[in-house]
Motif scaffolding. Structure first.
Motif, PDB file in Angstrom:
ATOM      1  N   ALA A 130       0.566  -1.451   0.021  1.00  0.00           N
ATOM      2  CA  ALA A 130       0.104   0.200   0.345  1.00  0.00           C
ATOM      3  C   ALA A 130       0.548   0.808  -0.194  1.00  0.00           C
ATOM      4  CB  ALA A 130      -1.093  -0.007   1.684  1.00  0.00           C
ATOM      5  N   ILE A 131       2.225   1.047   0.753  1.00  0.00           N
ATOM      6  CA  ILE A 131       2.470   2.409   0.665  1.00  0.00           C
ATOM      7  C   ILE A 131       3.566   2.345  -0.887  1.00  0.00           C
ATOM      8  CG2 ILE A 131       4.751   3.407   1.380  1.00  0.00           C
ATOM      9  CD1 ILE A 131       4.110   2.629   4.606  1.00  0.00           C
ATOM     10  N   ALA A 132       3.829   1.585  -1.382  1.00  0.00           N
ATOM     11  CA  ALA A 132       4.974   1.121  -2.590  1.00  0.00           C
ATOM     12  C   ALA A 132       3.977   1.797  -3.681  1.00  0.00           C
ATOM     13  CB  ALA A 132       5.423   0.311  -2.595  1.00  0.00           C
ATOM     14  N   THR A 133       2.315   1.888  -3.459  1.00  0.00           N
ATOM     15  CA  THR A 133       1.510   2.604  -4.755  1.00  0.00           C
ATOM     16  C   THR A 133       1.322   3.318  -4.516  1.00  0.00           C
ATOM     17  OG1 THR A 133       0.298  -0.101  -4.575  1.00  0.00           O
ATOM     18  CG2 THR A 133      -1.119   1.751  -5.482  1.00  0.00           C
ATOM     19  N   ALA A 134       1.241   4.337  -2.968  1.00  0.00           N
ATOM     20  CA  ALA A 134       1.084   5.880  -2.803  1.00  0.00           C
ATOM     21  C   ALA A 134       2.898   6.295  -3.308  1.00  0.00           C
ATOM     22  CB  ALA A 134       0.839   6.207  -1.393  1.00  0.00           C
ATOM     23  N   TYR A 135       3.039   6.007  -2.983  1.00  0.00           N
ATOM     24  CA  TYR A 135       5.330   6.273  -3.741  1.00  0.00           C
ATOM     25  C   TYR A 135       4.794   6.947  -5.034  1.00  0.00           C
ATOM     26  CZ  TYR A 135       9.380   6.564  -5.609  1.00  0.00           C
ATOM     27  OH  TYR A 135      10.826   7.670  -6.229  1.00  0.00           O
ATOM     28  N   VAL A 136       4.112   5.196  -5.640  1.00  0.00           N
ATOM     29  CA  VAL A 136       4.697   5.211  -7.420  1.00  0.00           C
ATOM     30  C   VAL A 136       3.897   5.698  -7.771  1.00  0.00           C
ATOM     31  CG1 VAL A 136       3.272   3.494  -8.832  1.00  0.00           C
ATOM     32  CG2 VAL A 136       5.191   2.012  -7.156  1.00  0.00           C
ATOM     33  N   VAL A 137       1.549   5.977  -7.155  1.00  0.00           N
ATOM     34  CA  VAL A 137       1.081   7.077  -8.173  1.00  0.00           C
ATOM     35  C   VAL A 137       1.766   8.421  -7.395  1.00  0.00           C
ATOM     36  CG1 VAL A 137      -0.984   7.939  -7.957  1.00  0.00           C
ATOM     37  CG2 VAL A 137      -0.835   4.996  -7.710  1.00  0.00           C
ATOM     38  N   THR A 138       2.101   8.666  -6.895  1.00  0.00           N
ATOM     39  CA  THR A 138       2.514  10.010  -6.480  1.00  0.00           C
ATOM     40  C   THR A 138       3.287  10.545  -7.141  1.00  0.00           C
ATOM     41  OG1 THR A 138       3.327   9.777  -4.544  1.00  0.00           O
ATOM     42  CG2 THR A 138       1.214  10.291  -4.368  1.00  0.00           C
ATOM     43  N   PHE A 139       4.983   9.679  -6.961  1.00  0.00           N
ATOM     44  CA  PHE A 139       5.904  10.149  -8.047  1.00  0.00           C
ATOM     45  C   PHE A 139       5.413   9.916  -9.373  1.00  0.00           C
ATOM     46  CE2 PHE A 139       9.244   8.017 -11.016  1.00  0.00           C
ATOM     47  CZ  PHE A 139      10.354   9.404 -10.817  1.00  0.00           C
ATOM     48  N   ALA A 140       4.790   9.476 -10.095  1.00  0.00           N
ATOM     49  CA  ALA A 140       4.331   9.337 -11.617  1.00  0.00           C
ATOM     50  C   ALA A 140       3.282  10.478 -11.902  1.00  0.00           C
ATOM     51  CB  ALA A 140       3.344   8.003 -11.920  1.00  0.00           C
ATOM     52  N   GLY A 141       2.671  11.536 -10.705  1.00  0.00           N
ATOM     53  CA  GLY A 141       1.791  11.900 -10.569  1.00  0.00           C
ATOM     54  C   GLY A 141       2.473  13.642 -11.255  1.00  0.00           C
ATOM     55  N   ALA A 142       3.225  13.541 -10.304  1.00  0.00           N
ATOM     56  CA  ALA A 142       4.506  14.462 -10.277  1.00  0.00           C
ATOM     57  C   ALA A 142       5.014  14.516 -11.058  1.00  0.00           C
ATOM     58  CB  ALA A 142       5.401  14.241  -8.773  1.00  0.00           C
ATOM     59  N   GLU A 143       5.909  13.571 -11.566  1.00  0.00           N
ATOM     60  CA  GLU A 143       6.282  13.785 -12.956  1.00  0.00           C
ATOM     61  C   GLU A 143       5.257  13.756 -14.296  1.00  0.00           C
ATOM     62  OE1 GLU A 143       9.657  13.493 -13.674  1.00  0.00           O
ATOM     63  OE2 GLU A 143       9.941  13.790 -11.473  1.00  0.00           O
ATOM     64  N   ILE A 144       4.722  13.688 -14.038  1.00  0.00           N
ATOM     65  CA  ILE A 144       3.492  14.281 -15.207  1.00  0.00           C
ATOM     66  C   ILE A 144       3.435  15.544 -15.399  1.00  0.00           C
ATOM     67  CG2 ILE A 144       1.147  13.818 -16.249  1.00  0.00           C
ATOM     68  CD1 ILE A 144       3.159  11.642 -16.800  1.00  0.00           C
ATOM     69  N   LEU A 145       2.822  15.412 -14.262  1.00  0.00           N
ATOM     70  CA  LEU A 145       2.637  17.194 -14.100  1.00  0.00           C
ATOM     71  C   LEU A 145       3.466  18.188 -14.089  1.00  0.00           C
ATOM     72  CD1 LEU A 145       0.700  19.426 -13.203  1.00  0.00           C
ATOM     73  CD2 LEU A 145       1.560  19.057 -10.649  1.00  0.00           C
ATOM     74  N   ARG A 146       4.704  17.580 -14.136  1.00  0.00           N
ATOM     75  CA  ARG A 146       5.875  18.542 -14.162  1.00  0.00           C
ATOM     76  C   ARG A 146       6.559  18.147 -15.938  1.00  0.00           C
ATOM     77  NH1 ARG A 146      11.993  17.602 -14.976  1.00  0.00           N
ATOM     78  NH2 ARG A 146      12.643  18.940 -13.716  1.00  0.00           N
ATOM     79  N   ALA A 147       5.641  17.459 -16.643  1.00  0.00           N
ATOM     80  CA  ALA A 147       6.702  16.820 -18.240  1.00  0.00           C
ATOM     81  C   ALA A 147       5.595  18.558 -18.624  1.00  0.00           C
ATOM     82  CB  ALA A 147       6.321  15.722 -18.124  1.00  0.00           C
ATOM     83  N   PHE A 148       4.345  18.183 -18.068  1.00  0.00           N
ATOM     84  CA  PHE A 148       3.616  19.069 -19.335  1.00  0.00           C
ATOM     85  C   PHE A 148       3.775  20.549 -18.565  1.00  0.00           C
ATOM     86  CE2 PHE A 148       0.528  15.623 -19.452  1.00  0.00           C
ATOM     87  CZ  PHE A 148      -0.226  16.344 -20.748  1.00  0.00           C
ATOM     88  N   PHE A 149       4.381  21.272 -17.477  1.00  0.00           N
ATOM     89  CA  PHE A 149       4.772  22.273 -17.306  1.00  0.00           C
ATOM     90  C   PHE A 149       6.026  22.603 -18.501  1.00  0.00           C
ATOM     91  CE2 PHE A 149       3.080  22.906 -12.542  1.00  0.00           C
ATOM     92  CZ  PHE A 149       1.713  22.997 -12.662  1.00  0.00           C
ATOM     93  N   GLN A 150       6.488  21.741 -18.283  1.00  0.00           N
ATOM     94  CA  GLN A 150       8.063  22.005 -19.637  1.00  0.00           C
ATOM     95  C   GLN A 150       7.529  22.225 -21.050  1.00  0.00           C
ATOM     96  OE1 GLN A 150      10.122  17.648 -18.460  1.00  0.00           O
ATOM     97  NE2 GLN A 150      11.954  19.785 -18.488  1.00  0.00           N
ATOM     98  N   ALA A 151       6.557  21.905 -21.440  1.00  0.00           N
ATOM     99  CA  ALA A 151       6.285  21.085 -22.208  1.00  0.00           C
ATOM    100  C   ALA A 151       5.490  22.434 -22.934  1.00  0.00           C
ATOM    101  CB  ALA A 151       5.404  20.236 -22.714  1.00  0.00           C
ATOM    102  N   PHE A 152       4.347  22.668 -21.636  1.00  0.00           N
ATOM    103  CA  PHE A 152       3.021  24.065 -22.380  1.00  0.00           C
ATOM    104  C   PHE A 152       3.352  25.400 -21.617  1.00  0.00           C
ATOM    105  CE2 PHE A 152       1.934  19.681 -23.002  1.00  0.00           C
ATOM    106  CZ  PHE A 152       2.088  19.665 -24.945  1.00  0.00           C
ATOM    107  N   ALA A 153       3.975  25.628 -20.294  1.00  0.00           N
ATOM    108  CA  ALA A 153       3.601  26.156 -19.317  1.00  0.00           C
ATOM    109  C   ALA A 153       4.775  26.840 -19.332  1.00  0.00           C
ATOM    110  CB  ALA A 153       3.363  26.044 -17.713  1.00  0.00           C
ATOM    111  N   ALA A 154       4.602  28.685 -18.611  1.00  0.00           N
ATOM    112  CA  ALA A 154       5.832  29.202 -18.634  1.00  0.00           C
ATOM    113  C   ALA A 154       6.932  28.777 -18.289  1.00  0.00           C
ATOM    114  CB  ALA A 154       5.465  30.599 -17.686  1.00  0.00           C
ATOM    115  N   ARG A 155       8.497  29.316 -18.426  1.00  0.00           N
ATOM    116  CA  ARG A 155       9.396  28.495 -18.003  1.00  0.00           C
ATOM    117  C   ARG A 155       9.816  28.828 -16.705  1.00  0.00           C
ATOM    118  NH1 ARG A 155      13.304  32.267 -21.204  1.00  0.00           N
ATOM    119  NH2 ARG A 155      11.805  32.204 -22.305  1.00  0.00           N
TER     120      ARG A 155
END
Length: 427
Positions: A130-155
């Motif tokens: 359960a703790i591993a799942t929480a890490y996996v989901v939050t890590f992937a979510g944070a990196e996806i948000l970061r990737a969208f910032f990189q591609a489309f948001a202000a630097r």
């Protein structure tokens, strides 16, 4: 000669005036935090605990690469081709799909983490699924948000997110490390994974709420663009899944043969060597977006020339990042022993990273052009080769076989990608 040097300098300054400096700073901060986590966890809890943590991190990266390929990489091409209004509607609709997708994924990811722990770890008590799942989901979510910032948001948006995320991560990790002797019944791996998950969840909450009104305000759903995205996502995510398996199979096979303690040592040195990936990781999505814009304005030849030129620059930056590491070994040959001090791992991983960064830059041309079938064939053949040679090489060379397999296959793929780029240029 002076004129040529001035031209070269002007080109580099043109790159640096773009998004490079903020992106490099943000990526450098995240890489530094990853290195601190690796060194701190290994030093305080030992290689076996870091090996167990690394196993979950490998799975998290596998999920991230598939989601990034399915969600972000097609978006860089589609958004570049759309007008401003359609682009805003498209990104808003995609944001809703992503939020729903993470909710749906949580349950199957829990079972996947449980199976991973049961199969790969000799001591299943090291990690709670359960703790591993929480890490996996939050890590992937944070990196996806970061990737969208990189591609489309202000630097600066990416940098702000990186600073908040890094601060929270280090603060909570420090709390765990300072209380390591008083964890009681809490497994050290769970404490580290849990602290990282809480930090990532907090960063996601802050920046998700700040951007929710802007992203979710539009009500028009551009179904044709979303349908185009989903068609591209299937192929792109398949490529990412197979490519990530190709890059992680030697680590997983090595863990099965040699144990989690050895995996922890190898991953620690990989974390050190990953510093050289900073330029490529920072600029990868930006290169894809610009590549798609070049294709819109020209033909495959223009796109190929752009990608080849930027790939050379990325290689030079990667080599420059590796130079200080090489200097340590060359300047003090009597003080550092390659095998004893682990520098052999680092050298092999640096060679692998140089080739892998080159492959990532060259592959961006095919993503931008939508030519994904050749990439799928290439990564599938590479995975077959990795699976065929990993066991005998690791058995013969021990832990050094893990980076050796990765470096060898990545080097061969550079030549394959260059040939594929030449073929694309002629079509």
């Amino acid at each position: 000669m002076q004129q040529l040097l001035n031209q070269r300098l002007a080109r580099w300054m043109h790159i640096l005036r773009g998004p490079a400096i903020p992106l490099l700073f943000g990526q450098g901060l995240i890489s530094l935090v990853s290195l601190i986590v690796a060194v701190a966890v290994s030093s305080v809890f030992g290689a076996a605990i870091f090996g167990a943590f690394s196993l979950i991190a490998i799975f998290a990266n596998l999920l991230l690469n598939v989601l990034r390929a399915a969600l972000v990489e097609p978006a860089t091409r589609i958004a570049a081709m759309a007008d401003e209004s359609a682009r805003a509607d498209y990104l808003s609709g995609l944001a809703r799909v992503i939020l729903a997708g993470f909710v749906v994924l949580a349950v199957p990811l829990h079972f996947a983490c449980a199976a991973l722990v049961a199969f790969f770890l000799k001591d299943e008590n090291l990690v709670t699924p359960a703790i591993a799942t929480a890490y996996v989901v939050t890590f992937a979510g944070a990196e996806i948000l970061r990737a969208f910032f990189q591609a489309f948001a202000a630097r600066t948006q990416t940098v702000r997110f990186d600073i908040v995320r890094a601060t929270l991560t280090l603060a909570l990790l420090s709390a765990v490390l300072l209380q390591h002797s008083g964890l009681g019944d809490i497994a050290p791996t769970d404490a580290v994974l849990g602290s990282q998950a809480i930090a990532l969840m907090a960063a996601l909450g802050i920046f998700g709420l700040l951007n929710a009104r802007h992203l979710l305000a539009r009500r028009t759903v551009p179904w044709p663009l979303l349908a185009q995205h989903f068609r591209a996502a299937g192929m792109a995510s398949s490529i990412a899944f197979i490519r990530t398996l190709q890059n992680t199979a030697p680590l997983l096979i090595g863990q099965l043969i040699l144990g989690e303690a050895v995996l922890g040592v190898v991953r620690l040195w990989q974390s050190v060597a990953n510093v050289v990936t900073l330029p490529a990781n920072a600029m990868r999505l930006n290169i894809m977006a610009k590549g798609a814009a070049h294709l819109r304005d020209g033909d495959h030849g223009v796109l190929a020339a752009y990608v080849r030129n930027i790939s050379v620059k990325m290689v030079l930056l990667t080599v420059a990042m590796a130079a200080p590491m090489a200097a340590i070994i060359l300047l003090f040959p009597g003080k550092y022993d390659l095998a004893r001090d682990g520098f052999a791992y680092m050298v092999l991983f640096v060679l692998y990273n140089i080739c892998a960064n080159t492959n990532a830059s060259l592959s961006s041309a095919f993503y931008a052009a939508g030519l994904l079938r050749p990439l799928l064939l290439r990564v599938t053949l590479a995975l077959v080769v990795v699976l065929a040679i990993s066991y005998p090489v690791i058995t013969a060379l021990g832990p050094y076989g893990i980076p050796a397999v990765l470096a060898l296959v990545a080097f061969v793929l550079v030549g394959v990608n260059l040939q594929m780029l030449k073929h694309m240029e002629r079509t």
